[in-house]
Design an enzyme around this catalytic site. Sequence first.
Site, PDB file in Angstrom:
ATOM      1  N   GLN A   1       0.836  -1.212   0.000  1.00 61.32           N
ATOM      2  CA  GLN A   1       0.000   0.000   0.000  1.00 61.32           C
ATOM      3  C   GLN A   1       0.867   1.258   0.000  1.00 61.32           C
ATOM      4  OE1 GLN A   1      -3.801   0.405   1.933  1.00 61.32           O
ATOM      5  NE2 GLN A   1      -3.056   2.135   3.121  1.00 61.32           N
ATOM      6  N   GLU A   2       1.950   1.225   0.780  1.00 55.06           N
ATOM      7  CA  GLU A   2       2.863   2.378   0.815  1.00 55.06           C
ATOM      8  C   GLU A   2       3.414   2.630  -0.584  1.00 55.06           C
ATOM      9  OE1 GLU A   2       5.841   2.333   3.868  1.00 55.06           O
ATOM     10  OE2 GLU A   2       7.187   3.662   2.765  1.00 55.06           O
TER      11      GLU A   2
END
Length: 380
Positions: A242-243
């Site tokens: 997600q980062e």
Amino acid sequence: MKRQIFTPGHEAFRETVRAFLAKEVAPHYARWEEDGIVSRDAWLAAGRQGLLGLAVPEEYGGGGNPDFRYGVVLAEEFTRAGAAGLAVALHNDMVGPYLAKLSTEEQKRRWLPGFCSGETISAIAMTEPGAGSDLQGIRTAAEDRGDHWLLNGSKTFISNGILADLVVVVARTTPEGGAKGLSLFVVERGMPGFERGRNLDKIGQKAQDTAELFFHDVRVPRENLLGELNGAFLHLMANLPQERLSIAVSAIAAAEHLLEATTRYVKEREAFGRPLAKLQHIRFEIAEMATECAVTRAFLDRCVTDHDRGELDAVHASMAKWWATELQKRVADRCLQLHGGYGYMTEFPVAKAFTDGRIQTIYGGTTEIMKEIIGRSLLS
Ligand SMILES: Cc1cc2nc3c(=O)[nH]c(=O)nc-3n(C[C@H](O)[C@H](O)[C@H](O)COP(=O)(O)OP(=O)(O)OC[C@H]3O[C@@H](n4cnc5c(N)ncnc54)[C@H](O)[C@@H]3O)c2cc1C
């Protein structure tokens, strides 16, 4: 090409974010760049506007909406506004999931309301002076002392490092454990022995406070262990996609925005008696960049919908991250060139975008590490 991934709800949210940026960020941004730090008031305003903790359940003060596309809208608009210094995407998309998903009920009640209101600014501290790409080299260590952990070591390059009230720290809990000997701890402002170094002087993102952190015999209460003991590596593996996607999303937004500005510029700027846009070389430059952006956009929007379905794997997140950030870098360089000498002047947005964007291929995992992840999955 019309994008398919957003609903009217997302577009309404986009308007809210734009209004917030115009009112609470744009008038102050030049001063924040001079100061090397944004004001806490901006964080509180973001909290009041409901921009923090979008995915955090409502009972803890969040938006209660796990739809990642809202985070995409936020990242896109902050990027277009050149407002990366107010690191809301880091707070929401990178630190938020650790606090919301790995915490106990008691920890949620302690940390999440402040996280969502903007009173508790967050950071994540993995990198050390001697360990960046290779997290197995982490030397910051937490020793089990019965009712607390004794934390010693240092971190560097930590975004929000000066402002952060709550830092998720990766520390070694088993000396010989390699990747399986690391755990996550929440270190809070005011804990004796927790100190900040200087606000680091960077070539770009001048309003973002990036700092060294030092831990000298910090007594971290047992209740501040986050997730599983010795489980940090698995927790990081679960959250890094997600980062990386969040960084990729901001990268394509930056590239598209630069291209728009440059397209306008070459239509207006004249040389040899006509607008630059009439020259075939210039048209080919714009055509190539527009094509690369459109192709990248299609892949990224697909990654976003996959992520919302829980189907984005580490390999595709790595592809998205290295490709989009390298594209941003190329586009920034070519757009600056098309501005001629004006592109080198800091008052021109293209100059700021050039230096602000340069970090994107480095943090969140370098391009080389992304390629390692992809190559390993294909060749082992
Ligand atoms: C502005 C900024 C903000 C940051 N924010 C944060 C933050 O909030 N939290 C945090 O924990 N960290 C943060 N970082 C740190 C960042 O994630 C690291 O700088 C990054 O992971 C690279 O680590 P390193 O600097 O130690 O480089 P190194 O690991 O020393 O790498 C140096 C070079 O060697 C290459 N390399 C390394 N290993 C390999 C390999 N196996 N194969 C091929 N090439 C390799 C790298 O790609 C790179 O080009 C930030 C950094 C900056 C500059």
